[in-house]
Design a protein around this motif. Structure first.
Motif, PDB file in Angstrom:
ATOM      1  N   LYS A 112     -30.943 -10.296  46.685  1.00  0.00           N
ATOM      2  CA  LYS A 112     -29.594 -10.694  47.110  1.00  0.00           C
ATOM      3  C   LYS A 112     -28.569 -10.480  46.004  1.00  0.00           C
ATOM      4  O   LYS A 112     -27.437 -10.069  46.265  1.00  0.00           O
ATOM      5  CB  LYS A 112     -29.584 -12.173  47.526  1.00  0.00           C
ATOM      6  N   GLY A 113     -28.976 -10.764  44.772  1.00  0.00           N
ATOM      7  CA  GLY A 113     -28.051 -10.618  43.652  1.00  0.00           C
ATOM      8  C   GLY A 113     -27.550  -9.189  43.498  1.00  0.00           C
ATOM      9  O   GLY A 113     -26.389  -8.975  43.130  1.00  0.00           O
ATOM     10  N   VAL A 114     -28.413  -8.205  43.800  1.00  0.00           N
ATOM     11  CA  VAL A 114     -28.006  -6.799  43.711  1.00  0.00           C
ATOM     12  C   VAL A 114     -26.967  -6.497  44.785  1.00  0.00           C
ATOM     13  O   VAL A 114     -25.948  -5.844  44.521  1.00  0.00           O
ATOM     14  CB  VAL A 114     -29.234  -5.874  43.864  1.00  0.00           C
ATOM     15  N   LEU A 115     -27.221  -6.982  46.011  1.00  0.00           N
ATOM     16  CA  LEU A 115     -26.275  -6.750  47.106  1.00  0.00           C
ATOM     17  C   LEU A 115     -24.946  -7.448  46.832  1.00  0.00           C
ATOM     18  O   LEU A 115     -23.870  -6.889  47.094  1.00  0.00           O
ATOM     19  CB  LEU A 115     -26.862  -7.246  48.429  1.00  0.00           C
ATOM     20  N   MET A 116     -24.996  -8.655  46.306  1.00  0.00           N
ATOM     21  CA  MET A 116     -23.770  -9.388  45.997  1.00  0.00           C
ATOM     22  C   MET A 116     -22.981  -8.681  44.894  1.00  0.00           C
ATOM     23  O   MET A 116     -21.750  -8.622  44.933  1.00  0.00           O
ATOM     24  CB  MET A 116     -24.123 -10.822  45.597  1.00  0.00           C
ATOM     25  N   SER A 117     -23.702  -8.119  43.913  1.00  0.00           N
ATOM     26  CA  SER A 117     -23.030  -7.361  42.853  1.00  0.00           C
ATOM     27  C   SER A 117     -22.388  -6.100  43.421  1.00  0.00           C
ATOM     28  O   SER A 117     -21.292  -5.702  42.995  1.00  0.00           O
ATOM     29  CB  SER A 117     -24.034  -6.982  41.758  1.00  0.00           C
ATOM     30  N   ALA A 118     -23.072  -5.455  44.395  1.00  0.00           N
ATOM     31  CA  ALA A 118     -22.521  -4.248  45.027  1.00  0.00           C
ATOM     32  C   ALA A 118     -21.245  -4.586  45.790  1.00  0.00           C
ATOM     33  O   ALA A 118     -20.263  -3.816  45.755  1.00  0.00           O
ATOM     34  CB  ALA A 118     -23.559  -3.634  45.963  1.00  0.00           C
ATOM     35  N   ILE A 119     -21.222  -5.736  46.477  1.00  0.00           N
ATOM     36  CA  ILE A 119     -20.018  -6.152  47.216  1.00  0.00           C
ATOM     37  C   ILE A 119     -18.872  -6.422  46.242  1.00  0.00           C
ATOM     38  O   ILE A 119     -17.733  -5.997  46.467  1.00  0.00           O
ATOM     39  CB  ILE A 119     -20.313  -7.398  48.064  1.00  0.00           C
ATOM     40  N   ALA A 120     -19.184  -7.134  45.156  1.00  0.00           N
ATOM     41  CA  ALA A 120     -18.165  -7.390  44.141  1.00  0.00           C
ATOM     42  C   ALA A 120     -17.661  -6.075  43.546  1.00  0.00           C
ATOM     43  O   ALA A 120     -16.460  -5.913  43.277  1.00  0.00           O
ATOM     44  CB  ALA A 120     -18.739  -8.284  43.040  1.00  0.00           C
ATOM     45  N   GLY A 121     -18.573  -5.115  43.375  1.00  0.00           N
ATOM     46  CA  GLY A 121     -18.191  -3.810  42.851  1.00  0.00           C
ATOM     47  C   GLY A 121     -17.224  -3.084  43.778  1.00  0.00           C
ATOM     48  O   GLY A 121     -16.276  -2.444  43.322  1.00  0.00           O
ATOM     49  N   ILE A 122     -17.441  -3.205  45.087  1.00  0.00           N
ATOM     50  CA  ILE A 122     -16.536  -2.573  46.052  1.00  0.00           C
ATOM     51  C   ILE A 122     -15.126  -3.140  45.908  1.00  0.00           C
ATOM     52  O   ILE A 122     -14.134  -2.402  45.909  1.00  0.00           O
ATOM     53  CB  ILE A 122     -17.064  -2.763  47.492  1.00  0.00           C
ATOM     54  N   VAL A 123     -15.027  -4.455  45.784  1.00  0.00           N
ATOM     55  CA  VAL A 123     -13.717  -5.097  45.620  1.00  0.00           C
ATOM     56  C   VAL A 123     -13.037  -4.631  44.337  1.00  0.00           C
ATOM     57  O   VAL A 123     -11.852  -4.273  44.330  1.00  0.00           O
ATOM     58  CB  VAL A 123     -13.864  -6.635  45.615  1.00  0.00           C
ATOM     59  N   ILE A 124     -13.797  -4.625  43.252  1.00  0.00           N
ATOM     60  CA  ILE A 124     -13.220  -4.289  41.944  1.00  0.00           C
ATOM     61  C   ILE A 124     -12.877  -2.800  41.849  1.00  0.00           C
ATOM     62  O   ILE A 124     -11.753  -2.428  41.496  1.00  0.00           O
ATOM     63  CB  ILE A 124     -14.185  -4.688  40.812  1.00  0.00           C
ATOM     64  N   PHE A 125     -13.854  -1.940  42.171  1.00  0.00           N
ATOM     65  CA  PHE A 125     -13.650  -0.506  41.981  1.00  0.00           C
ATOM     66  C   PHE A 125     -12.641   0.078  42.968  1.00  0.00           C
ATOM     67  O   PHE A 125     -11.937   1.040  42.642  1.00  0.00           O
ATOM     68  CB  PHE A 125     -14.981   0.229  42.086  1.00  0.00           C
TER      69      PHE A 125
END
Length: 365
Positions: free
Chosen positions: A40-53
């Motif tokens: 889950k932590g990887v998926l949550m990091s990917a979602i945060a990455g979408i927002v940031i990038f």
């Protein structure tokens, strides 16, 4: 800011691919894929990455305009008045919904959970298409083509990333290849067709070689040349690996799929550089406003004017370089056949791309 934007875009593609790949792979019966674990932590990091990038293009627009009316006023204007800003606000909201959904519902326990996550991620892809350069030029047509292009890439690359970096074993690989090979081929064809359509939005096909004068054209050429080793790896990771596993069921195919991932990341990086260049809608005007490419200038000693036309005339050196490119490509396949380290095959492919590039550059008249 220019370098940060280039850095952010490949990782934006990577974040989308991880999400799409994880949700799709979970929908496949376990008997037809290797076991994998994306926490889950990887998926949550990917979602945060979408927002940031995805915010970097917005920030770049703000920094370009803020000197006239101030930063805060420009921030408000871009977020509420520009398509790219409004698309990012909706992206932020949908990403938060997906983030909370991932926390509450484990996508690994029910197929429905994976399906909902997949739908929410697809909505984010549509938002990216809405704010794309193609959509700003050609409205619905540009939006649909860009969305189809990005979806095909995310499906193909996402599955490849999951099996390459998150697999816990390589069991059921033949059954995996049976459905993934035609899917990857279909995604590749969609990517090529939609990529050509997107290119035509920016530049006329007849001006393709003329665009090499510009930084945009150089990035586009390098991106296209990188497709050559990608095809090489597609052959290795489908046809040759299938034969290897039939001969030896304990054969580990993962190092070679990881090498294919590296080539794809290079293509993502070339695409990111491409997105930061001034599109040559009118090559003569672009030359006057932004100048010629430093790479092009390195190889071409003649005078460049607004009316310059690029012609190719292959000479002996160019032919030798083309032959070298073919040999390096063959060697990349031979490294697999001879069971050499996958990194050596990767380097052979890169040398092949360099050879083809140099052949084209020294052929310019």
């Amino acid at each position: 800011m220019f370098s940060i934007a280039i850095f952010s875009e490949p990782f934006l593609y990577l974040c989308f691919s991880i999400l799409i790949g994880s949700f799709l792979m979970q929908l496949i019966p376990s008997s037809h894929r290797p076991d994998f674990s994306v926490q889950k932590g990887v998926l949550m990091s990917a979602i945060a990455g979408i927002v940031i990038f995805s915010f970097f293009p917005v920030l770049q627009t703000i920094l370009y305009l803020y000197e006239d009316i101030g930063f805060l006023s420009t921030l408000q204007s871009v977020l509420l008045g520009f398509t790219i800003g409004k698309a990012w606000i909706v992206t932020y909201l949908v990403s938060n919904v997906l983030f909370i959904y991932i926390i509450w519902f484990d996508y690994r326990k029910r197929h429905l959970n994976s399906l909902v996550g997949l739908i929410l991620t697809f909505i984010l892809i549509l938002l990216l298409g809405w704010s794309s350069h193609a959509a700003s030029i050609d409205d619905w047509k540009g939006f649909l083509i860009h969305s189809a292009h990005f979806t095909a890439i995310s499906v193909w690359v996402g599955i490849l990333i999951v099996v390459s970096w998150f697999s816990t074993n390589y069991s059921n690989w033949l059954k995996f290849l049976k459905w993934f090979t035609p899917l990857a081929a279909a995604c590749f064809m969609v990517t090529i067709v939609t990529g050509l359509l997107l290119m035509n939005v920016v530049i006329d096909y007849s001006d393709y070689t003329n665009s090499w004068i510009l930084p945009y054209g150089q990035s586009l050429l390098i991106k296209h040349l990188l497709i050559i080793p990608l095809i090489s790896y597609a052959f290795i990771n489908s046809v040759l690996i299938r034969r290897s596993i039939l001969k030896d069921p304990t054969f580990n195919p993962i190092p070679w799929t990881k090498a294919e991932n590296l080539v794809i990341f290079l293509i993502f990086s070339a695409t990111a550089v491409l997105g930061q260049q001034e599109p040559p809608h009118e090559i003569e005007i672009t030359i006057a406003s932004s100048g010629i490419s430093s790479l092009f200038d390195l190889f071409y000693s003649g005078n460049i004017t607004k009316e310059s036309i690029i012609l190719l005339g292959f000479n002996l050196n160019a032919v030798i370089l083309c032959i070298l490119g073919v040999l390096f490509l063959i060697l990349s396949v031979m490294t697999y056949i001879k069971r050499a380290p996958a990194f050596i095959g990767f380097m052979m492919n890169i040398l092949s791309v360099i050879s083809y590039y140099l052949a084209l550059m020294i052929s310019i008249q």
